[in-house]
Scaffold this motif. Structure first.
Motif, PDB file in Angstrom:
ATOM      1  N   ARG A  36      40.722 -40.858   3.941  1.00 32.25           N
ATOM      2  CA  ARG A  36      39.433 -40.800   3.261  1.00 32.25           C
ATOM      3  C   ARG A  36      39.588 -41.118   1.771  1.00 32.25           C
ATOM      4  O   ARG A  36      38.752 -41.798   1.183  1.00 32.25           O
ATOM      5  CB  ARG A  36      38.803 -39.422   3.453  1.00 32.25           C
ATOM      6  CG  ARG A  36      37.379 -39.316   2.900  1.00 32.25           C
ATOM      7  CD  ARG A  36      36.727 -37.998   3.243  1.00 32.25           C
ATOM      8  NE  ARG A  36      36.385 -37.956   4.660  1.00 32.25           N
ATOM      9  CZ  ARG A  36      36.981 -37.151   5.547  1.00 32.25           C
ATOM     10  NH1 ARG A  36      37.959 -36.342   5.163  1.00 32.25           N
ATOM     11  NH2 ARG A  36      36.620 -37.162   6.815  1.00 32.25           N
ATOM     12  N   SER A  38      41.827 -43.088   0.359  1.00 38.16           N
ATOM     13  CA  SER A  38      42.020 -44.536   0.210  1.00 38.16           C
ATOM     14  C   SER A  38      40.709 -45.283   0.356  1.00 38.16           C
ATOM     15  O   SER A  38      40.365 -46.154  -0.449  1.00 38.16           O
ATOM     16  CB  SER A  38      43.019 -45.045   1.252  1.00 38.16           C
ATOM     17  OG  SER A  38      44.332 -44.675   0.921  1.00 38.16           O
ATOM     18  N   SER A  39      39.955 -44.929   1.391  1.00 43.00           N
ATOM     19  CA  SER A  39      38.696 -45.613   1.639  1.00 43.00           C
ATOM     20  C   SER A  39      37.723 -45.410   0.476  1.00 43.00           C
ATOM     21  O   SER A  39      37.026 -46.336   0.056  1.00 43.00           O
ATOM     22  CB  SER A  39      38.080 -45.095   2.947  1.00 43.00           C
ATOM     23  OG  SER A  39      37.014 -45.925   3.360  1.00 43.00           O
ATOM     24  N   GLY A  56      32.928 -51.163   8.814  1.00 43.36           N
ATOM     25  CA  GLY A  56      32.615 -49.819   9.287  1.00 43.36           C
ATOM     26  C   GLY A  56      31.933 -49.813  10.639  1.00 43.36           C
ATOM     27  O   GLY A  56      31.973 -50.786  11.399  1.00 43.36           O
ATOM     28  N   THR A  75      31.875 -45.598   6.967  1.00 48.48           N
ATOM     29  CA  THR A  75      33.328 -45.578   6.788  1.00 48.48           C
ATOM     30  C   THR A  75      33.758 -44.154   6.472  1.00 48.48           C
ATOM     31  O   THR A  75      32.922 -43.261   6.287  1.00 48.48           O
ATOM     32  CB  THR A  75      33.771 -46.509   5.640  1.00 48.48           C
ATOM     33  OG1 THR A  75      33.265 -45.993   4.401  1.00 48.48           O
ATOM     34  CG2 THR A  75      33.236 -47.924   5.845  1.00 48.48           C
ATOM     35  N   ASP A 318      46.156 -47.245   2.578  1.00 49.31           N
ATOM     36  CA  ASP A 318      45.367 -48.452   2.309  1.00 49.31           C
ATOM     37  C   ASP A 318      45.483 -49.430   3.478  1.00 49.31           C
ATOM     38  O   ASP A 318      44.701 -50.377   3.569  1.00 49.31           O
ATOM     39  CB  ASP A 318      45.855 -49.144   1.036  1.00 49.31           C
ATOM     40  CG  ASP A 318      45.570 -48.322  -0.210  1.00 49.31           C
ATOM     41  OD1 ASP A 318      44.599 -47.550  -0.200  1.00 49.31           O
ATOM     42  OD2 ASP A 318      46.343 -48.436  -1.191  1.00 49.31           O
ATOM     43  N   ASP A 330      42.392 -51.353   5.170  1.00 46.19           N
ATOM     44  CA  ASP A 330      41.301 -50.391   5.174  1.00 46.19           C
ATOM     45  C   ASP A 330      39.974 -51.137   5.109  1.00 46.19           C
ATOM     46  O   ASP A 330      39.875 -52.201   4.490  1.00 46.19           O
ATOM     47  CB  ASP A 330      41.449 -49.452   3.974  1.00 46.19           C
ATOM     48  CG  ASP A 330      40.224 -48.593   3.749  1.00 46.19           C
ATOM     49  OD1 ASP A 330      40.099 -47.559   4.420  1.00 46.19           O
ATOM     50  OD2 ASP A 330      39.385 -48.981   2.894  1.00 46.19           O
ATOM     51  N   THR A 331      38.929 -50.591   5.733  1.00 48.54           N
ATOM     52  CA  THR A 331      37.646 -51.297   5.814  1.00 48.54           C
ATOM     53  C   THR A 331      37.077 -51.631   4.438  1.00 48.54           C
ATOM     54  O   THR A 331      36.598 -52.748   4.204  1.00 48.54           O
ATOM     55  CB  THR A 331      36.623 -50.461   6.594  1.00 48.54           C
ATOM     56  OG1 THR A 331      36.575 -49.136   6.044  1.00 48.54           O
ATOM     57  CG2 THR A 331      36.993 -50.366   8.060  1.00 48.54           C
ATOM     58  N   ASN A 332      37.137 -50.697   3.513  1.00 45.71           N
ATOM     59  CA  ASN A 332      36.598 -50.975   2.177  1.00 45.71           C
ATOM     60  C   ASN A 332      37.525 -51.858   1.354  1.00 45.71           C
ATOM     61  O   ASN A 332      37.072 -52.600   0.478  1.00 45.71           O
ATOM     62  CB  ASN A 332      36.309 -49.667   1.444  1.00 45.71           C
ATOM     63  CG  ASN A 332      35.073 -48.975   1.989  1.00 45.71           C
ATOM     64  OD1 ASN A 332      34.079 -49.621   2.308  1.00 45.71           O
ATOM     65  ND2 ASN A 332      35.132 -47.664   2.124  1.00 45.71           N
TER      66      ASN A 332
END
Length: 362
Positions: A36, A38-39, A56, A75, A318, A330-332
């Motif tokens: 969380r 990292s995102s 996400g 996310t 990450d 990572d998604t973001n």
């Protein structure tokens, strides 16, 4: 199991284990608080851009009151993602990139995007699908030139363009003198086959990537085999650069894929056949022309991203690693990478136009 008995493994790869019922499962051991964090870190680094990336869980693109309505997917950093509205004609959007396993795009949204000349790209498993690429005025002479042009001459033009881009982005390359001689001398003109040109390109690429070795700045618990970036290849079998097993290669692969989608759309808007390349061998399931033209901008992508990657302090969360060892972002973080390479859109457009003018002069 007591806390003393359980020790969190440094290995970030998921572990396969046998359940009590005899079945097998795969479990990730990375702490949720780290994932969380990292995102959330990458979410805060997103900026206003002409490209919006949907990641996400369950993102959506729809139309309401003649405005485009984009809802981001949930996310770890944002379980209640925002919804953004874009009125027709007064937005700055150039691309919508969807990188999510689910979600939806309405038919109204497809019509809205096409009428506003906004590209729609789907990213999945290292591939891109460009959905909106309507050709207003296809130029027949371009395709005739593609099909009848001398492949060696075109491949030589691509290779010269790649050499010039490398020297412009990295003038301090150890083999800069050799590149200058190849670019301005007669060596390339004397090569009479595409295979010979590919051999030269391979030799150049080897020296190029040896120059770009560095140590990642990172927090504790970072896997030691990720600390050093020393090769542009996968550690999985004979897969070349595909199936990245190092974070740097994972970021580069993702960026190349996104920019390739932008190249493909610009080619399609002019009516070019993206399957007809020169330096890249013909393949019935590959856009060889797209990967040819990408060679002319790879150095710009590398300069942009390598400089950035050296400035970041990385966390192990990450990146995610599959059971096989393939690294993903990572998604973001993916959204941040797309925003960064979106600044190269004008360069892509220029390269595609230069290619079309070269073809028409043949």
């Amino acid at each position: 199991m007591s806390k003393r008995q359980f020790k969190e493994p440094l290995d970030c790869r998921p572990k396969r284990f046998t359940r009590e019922d005899g079945g097998e499962s795969v479990q990730h051991f990375l702490p949720m608080r780290e994932l969380r964090a990292s995102s959330n870190y990458w979410l805060k680094r997103l900026r206003t851009s002409t490209v919006i990336t949907l990641t996400g869980i369950s993102p959506s693109v729809s139309v309401d009151n003649d405005s485009l309505v984009i809802k981001q997917g949930a996310t770890l950093a944002d379980m209640a993602p925002p919804t953004t509205r874009y009125p027709r004609g007064v937005h700055r959007l150039a691309w919508v990139v969807i990188d999510s396993p689910n979600g939806f795009v309405t038919i109204d949204a497809l019509h809205w995007l096409e009428s506003q000349r906004i590209g729609l790209m789907m990213c999945s498993g290292g591939n891109t699908s460009v959905l909106l690429q309507h050709v207003d005025k296809p130029i027949v002479s371009l395709r005739r030139a593609q099909y009848s042009g001398n492949v060696v001459v075109i491949a030589r033009w691509v290779l010269r363009g790649k050499l010039a881009a490398c020297l412009d982005a990295f003038p301090d390359l150890p083999n800069a003198q050799e590149l200058h001689e190849l670019l301005h001398g007669d060596t390339l003109s004397q090569l009479v086959s595409v295979n010979d040109l590919r051999l030269v390109e391979g030799r150049i690429a080897g020296a190029y990537w040896k120059h770009h070795t560095f140590t990642l700045n990172h927090y504790a618990k970072f896997p030691p085999w990720w600390s050093e970036f020393d090769r542009r290849s996968s550690g999985i079998g004979n897969t070349g650069n595909r199936h990245a097993t190092h974070p740097v290669n994972a970021i580069l692969n993702y960026a190349y894929t996104v920019v390739a989608g932008i190249v493909k759309r610009h080619c399609a808007l002019l009516g070019l056949d993206t399957a007809v390349g020169s330096l890249h061998a013909d393949n019935d399931r590959r856009d060889s022309l797209v990967w040819d033209l990408l060679e002319l901008i790879r150095a710009d992508i590398d300069k942009l991203l390598l400089t950035w990657m050296k400035s970041v302090k990385w966390r192990r969360t990450d990146f995610l690693t599959s059971e096989r060892g393939v690294v993903s972002l990572d998604t973001n973080l993916r959204r941040v990478v797309v925003e960064k390479v979106s600044t190269l859109q004008s360069s892509v457009e220029r390269i595609v136009k230069d290619y079309t003018l070269f073809l028409l002069r043949l």
